[in-house]
Scaffold this motif. Structure first.
Motif, PDB file in Angstrom:
ATOM      1  N   GLY A  41     -25.068  80.732 -53.777  1.00 51.51           N
ATOM      2  CA  GLY A  41     -26.394  81.425 -54.058  1.00 51.51           C
ATOM      3  C   GLY A  41     -27.218  80.283 -54.670  1.00 51.51           C
ATOM      4  N   ARG A  42     -28.569  80.427 -54.489  1.00 51.48           N
ATOM      5  CA  ARG A  42     -29.644  79.731 -55.076  1.00 51.48           C
ATOM      6  C   ARG A  42     -29.946  79.885 -56.499  1.00 51.48           C
ATOM      7  NH1 ARG A  42     -35.353  80.205 -53.901  1.00 51.48           N
ATOM      8  NH2 ARG A  42     -36.511  78.204 -53.941  1.00 51.48           N
ATOM      9  N   ALA A  43     -30.006  80.806 -56.885  1.00 50.10           N
ATOM     10  CA  ALA A  43     -30.613  81.165 -58.110  1.00 50.10           C
ATOM     11  C   ALA A  43     -29.498  80.732 -59.152  1.00 50.10           C
ATOM     12  CB  ALA A  43     -31.078  82.724 -58.298  1.00 50.10           C
ATOM     13  N   PRO A  44     -29.938  80.494 -60.495  1.00 51.16           N
ATOM     14  CA  PRO A  44     -29.016  79.959 -61.631  1.00 51.16           C
ATOM     15  C   PRO A  44     -28.211  81.227 -62.129  1.00 51.16           C
ATOM     16  CG  PRO A  44     -31.341  80.084 -62.304  1.00 51.16           C
ATOM     17  CD  PRO A  44     -31.407  80.293 -60.780  1.00 51.16           C
ATOM     18  N   GLY A  45     -28.836  82.514 -62.163  1.00 52.19           N
ATOM     19  CA  GLY A  45     -28.398  83.748 -62.397  1.00 52.19           C
ATOM     20  C   GLY A  45     -27.583  83.787 -63.677  1.00 52.19           C
ATOM     21  N   THR A  46     -28.433  83.014 -64.755  1.00 51.28           N
ATOM     22  CA  THR A  46     -28.103  83.205 -66.307  1.00 51.28           C
ATOM     23  C   THR A  46     -29.109  82.164 -66.789  1.00 51.28           C
ATOM     24  OG1 THR A  46     -26.169  82.552 -67.547  1.00 51.28           O
ATOM     25  CG2 THR A  46     -26.668  80.896 -66.092  1.00 51.28           C
ATOM     26  N   ASP A  47     -28.986  82.233 -68.230  1.00 53.13           N
ATOM     27  CA  ASP A  47     -29.920  81.697 -69.065  1.00 53.13           C
ATOM     28  C   ASP A  47     -29.872  80.084 -69.329  1.00 53.13           C
ATOM     29  OD1 ASP A  47     -28.231  80.874 -71.873  1.00 53.13           O
ATOM     30  OD2 ASP A  47     -27.530  83.031 -70.907  1.00 53.13           O
ATOM     31  N   PRO A  48     -30.819  79.398 -69.629  1.00 48.64           N
ATOM     32  CA  PRO A  48     -30.880  77.926 -69.675  1.00 48.64           C
ATOM     33  C   PRO A  48     -29.412  77.452 -70.529  1.00 48.64           C
ATOM     34  CG  PRO A  48     -33.036  78.796 -69.897  1.00 48.64           C
ATOM     35  CD  PRO A  48     -32.159  79.920 -70.018  1.00 48.64           C
ATOM     36  N   ALA A  49     -29.320  78.012 -71.698  1.00 46.28           N
ATOM     37  CA  ALA A  49     -28.215  77.691 -72.473  1.00 46.28           C
ATOM     38  C   ALA A  49     -26.979  77.576 -71.542  1.00 46.28           C
ATOM     39  CB  ALA A  49     -28.172  78.292 -73.649  1.00 46.28           C
ATOM     40  N   THR A  50     -26.644  78.738 -70.823  1.00 46.57           N
ATOM     41  CA  THR A  50     -25.571  78.747 -70.150  1.00 46.57           C
ATOM     42  C   THR A  50     -25.248  77.510 -69.104  1.00 46.57           C
ATOM     43  OG1 THR A  50     -25.133  80.899 -70.781  1.00 46.57           O
ATOM     44  CG2 THR A  50     -23.747  80.331 -69.115  1.00 46.57           C
ATOM     45  N   MET A  51     -26.593  77.538 -68.463  1.00 43.45           N
ATOM     46  CA  MET A  51     -26.520  76.520 -67.163  1.00 43.45           C
ATOM     47  C   MET A  51     -26.203  75.266 -68.127  1.00 43.45           C
ATOM     48  SD  MET A  51     -30.274  77.659 -65.293  1.00 43.45           S
ATOM     49  CE  MET A  51     -29.818  75.862 -64.378  1.00 43.45           C
ATOM     50  N   ARG A  52     -26.813  74.848 -68.928  1.00 42.87           N
ATOM     51  CA  ARG A  52     -26.675  73.457 -69.536  1.00 42.87           C
ATOM     52  C   ARG A  52     -24.953  73.509 -69.900  1.00 42.87           C
ATOM     53  NH1 ARG A  52     -31.617  74.033 -71.791  1.00 42.87           N
ATOM     54  NH2 ARG A  52     -30.796  75.148 -73.609  1.00 42.87           N
ATOM     55  N   ALA A  53     -24.453  74.652 -70.237  1.00 42.14           N
ATOM     56  CA  ALA A  53     -22.739  74.589 -70.738  1.00 42.14           C
ATOM     57  C   ALA A  53     -21.851  74.648 -69.385  1.00 42.14           C
ATOM     58  CB  ALA A  53     -22.415  75.871 -71.537  1.00 42.14           C
ATOM     59  N   LEU A  54     -22.534  75.351 -68.188  1.00 42.39           N
ATOM     60  CA  LEU A  54     -21.874  74.928 -67.063  1.00 42.39           C
ATOM     61  C   LEU A  54     -21.755  73.458 -66.414  1.00 42.39           C
ATOM     62  CD1 LEU A  54     -22.894  78.413 -65.626  1.00 42.39           C
ATOM     63  CD2 LEU A  54     -20.550  77.693 -66.367  1.00 42.39           C
ATOM     64  N   ARG A  55     -22.925  73.011 -66.553  1.00 46.67           N
ATOM     65  CA  ARG A  55     -23.045  71.514 -65.858  1.00 46.67           C
ATOM     66  C   ARG A  55     -23.749  70.732 -66.949  1.00 46.67           C
ATOM     67  NH1 ARG A  55     -25.411  71.104 -59.645  1.00 46.67           N
ATOM     68  NH2 ARG A  55     -24.501  68.649 -59.369  1.00 46.67           N
ATOM     69  N   ARG A  56     -22.979  69.948 -67.682  1.00 44.31           N
ATOM     70  CA  ARG A  56     -23.516  69.147 -68.738  1.00 44.31           C
ATOM     71  C   ARG A  56     -24.291  67.891 -68.447  1.00 44.31           C
ATOM     72  NH1 ARG A  56     -18.651  71.358 -69.960  1.00 44.31           N
ATOM     73  NH2 ARG A  56     -18.696  72.748 -71.968  1.00 44.31           N
ATOM     74  N   SER A  57     -23.918  67.467 -67.025  1.00 44.48           N
ATOM     75  CA  SER A  57     -24.419  66.161 -66.868  1.00 44.48           C
ATOM     76  C   SER A  57     -26.053  66.219 -66.793  1.00 44.48           C
ATOM     77  CB  SER A  57     -23.927  65.264 -65.796  1.00 44.48           C
ATOM     78  OG  SER A  57     -24.080  66.427 -64.630  1.00 44.48           O
ATOM     79  N   ARG A  58     -26.511  67.202 -66.130  1.00 48.55           N
ATOM     80  CA  ARG A  58     -28.026  67.429 -66.125  1.00 48.55           C
ATOM     81  C   ARG A  58     -28.125  68.897 -65.201  1.00 48.55           C
ATOM     82  NH1 ARG A  58     -30.315  66.557 -60.710  1.00 48.55           N
ATOM     83  NH2 ARG A  58     -28.699  66.327 -59.110  1.00 48.55           N
ATOM     84  N   VAL A  59     -29.375  69.196 -65.654  1.00 52.21           N
ATOM     85  CA  VAL A  59     -29.557  70.685 -65.198  1.00 52.21           C
ATOM     86  C   VAL A  59     -30.016  70.777 -63.744  1.00 52.21           C
ATOM     87  CG1 VAL A  59     -31.066  72.841 -65.834  1.00 52.21           C
ATOM     88  CG2 VAL A  59     -29.987  71.293 -67.634  1.00 52.21           C
ATOM     89  N   GLU A  60     -29.595  71.394 -63.006  1.00 54.22           N
ATOM     90  CA  GLU A  60     -29.836  71.336 -61.622  1.00 54.22           C
ATOM     91  C   GLU A  60     -30.910  72.524 -61.617  1.00 54.22           C
ATOM     92  OE1 GLU A  60     -28.610  69.654 -58.395  1.00 54.22           O
ATOM     93  OE2 GLU A  60     -28.416  68.440 -60.287  1.00 54.22           O
ATOM     94  N   THR A  61     -31.716  72.456 -60.457  1.00 58.46           N
ATOM     95  CA  THR A  61     -32.438  73.666 -60.117  1.00 58.46           C
ATOM     96  C   THR A  61     -32.537  74.222 -58.557  1.00 58.46           C
ATOM     97  OG1 THR A  61     -34.631  72.190 -59.200  1.00 58.46           O
ATOM     98  CG2 THR A  61     -34.264  72.385 -61.661  1.00 58.46           C
ATOM     99  N   ALA A  62     -33.165  75.417 -58.325  1.00 57.03           N
ATOM    100  CA  ALA A  62     -32.978  75.829 -57.057  1.00 57.03           C
ATOM    101  C   ALA A  62     -33.610  74.782 -56.049  1.00 57.03           C
ATOM    102  CB  ALA A  62     -33.783  77.128 -57.009  1.00 57.03           C
ATOM    103  N   ASP A  63     -34.422  73.880 -56.503  1.00 61.09           N
ATOM    104  CA  ASP A  63     -34.971  73.015 -55.476  1.00 61.09           C
ATOM    105  C   ASP A  63     -33.970  72.061 -54.859  1.00 61.09           C
ATOM    106  OD1 ASP A  63     -37.505  74.105 -55.799  1.00 61.09           O
ATOM    107  OD2 ASP A  63     -38.110  72.725 -57.490  1.00 61.09           O
TER     108      ASP A  63
END
Length: 264
Positions: A41-63
């Motif tokens: 899926g292309r959408a993050p599907g969660t909130d920004p804090a959880t996104m950072r916790a899932l992928r700590r090195s950098r925050v990916e985007t749908a782009d």
């Protein structure tokens, strides 16, 4: 199990590094060859804090999604002699990749890459027909998928009678209303005459959300699924049965399976 395929529906790729996904699904593919599917899926599907916790090195985007899909395809293909980054396990497993979406973006990308496409009509049916038309129109055959292949999500509540199915569906109605109003909770028990208690605009919003739903007894389910197949030309249905009682949820899927068998 001996034959059942297991797949993700799906991995929200902005939250995960492609190498990690390739090795996780590569492990499954080595344990159960030919039985694993990877839905992305292309959408993050969660909130920004959880996104950072899932992928700590950098925050990916749908782009980044098209590039990440291409990287995953390379990691799951046989490694080339000059390839520096190799998924271990994963390389050479050729785990089938599916693109999931509720917009025209993923439909177009799936068509360009020659990949099967699953549309999330179980919660976002508005662009269903437009997305499928675009996918089929732009489809470029690939070695693994010479023809377009479509799965659509279907909210399904089946029971021995229409009345019982409508009662059980009140759990789904409560869940959808919570999503629409920002009051998300765990799935709640069914409530008698729940829809009658709602305001007209609330019923309309739930109806829009569940426009692809099939709710009813065996005859109603069979007719509803047949209508969806005729209207969309879908090759498969991805059934989402939000029934509160797990045993009745399995019964719902059994009824649906019988209905599909009778449609064949």
């Amino acid at each position: 199990t001996q034959r059942i395929r297991v797949g993700s529906g799906g991995v929200m790729l902005p939250n995960h590094a492609p190498l990690v996904v390739a090795e996780a699904f590569g492990t499954l593919a080595e344990l159960y060859p030919g039985r694993i599917d990877l839905g992305l899926g292309r959408a993050p599907g969660t909130d920004p804090a959880t996104m950072r916790a899932l992928r700590r090195s950098r925050v990916e985007t749908a782009d980044d999604f098209p590039q990440d899909v291409a990287e995953l395809q390379r990691l799951l293909a046989p490694a080339t002699p000059d390839q520096r980054l190799i998924a271990m396990p994963g390389a050479g497993t050729n785990v089938p990749i599916w693109l999931l979406g509720s917009s025209l973006f993923s439909a177009q990308l799936a068509a360009e890459r020659g990949l099967p496409y699953a549309f999330a009509s179980h919660f976002a049916p508005r662009l269903l027909h437009q997305a499928l038309d675009l996918y089929r129109k732009l489809y470029r055959p690939s070695a693994a998928w010479p023809r377009p292949y479509v799965v659509i999500g279907v909210p399904l509540i089946a029971a021995p009678t229409d009345a019982e199915a409508d009662f059980l569906a009140s759990s789904t109605y409560q869940r959808v209303l919570g999503i629409l109003t920002g009051d998300r909770r765990r799935l709640l028990p069914p409530i008698e005459n729940f829809a009658a208690r709602l305001q007209p605009q609330e019923r309309a919003a739930i109806g829009d959300f569940l426009a692809a739903a099939v709710i009813g007894g065996p005859d109603t389910v069979r007719a509803g699924l047949a209508h969806l197949r005729q209207a969309t030309g879908a090759d498969e249905f991805m059934l989402v049965s939000d029934v509160f009682d797990p045993a009745l949820r399995l019964r719902s899927l059994d009824i649906a399976a019988q209905a599909v068998a009778e449609m064949a």
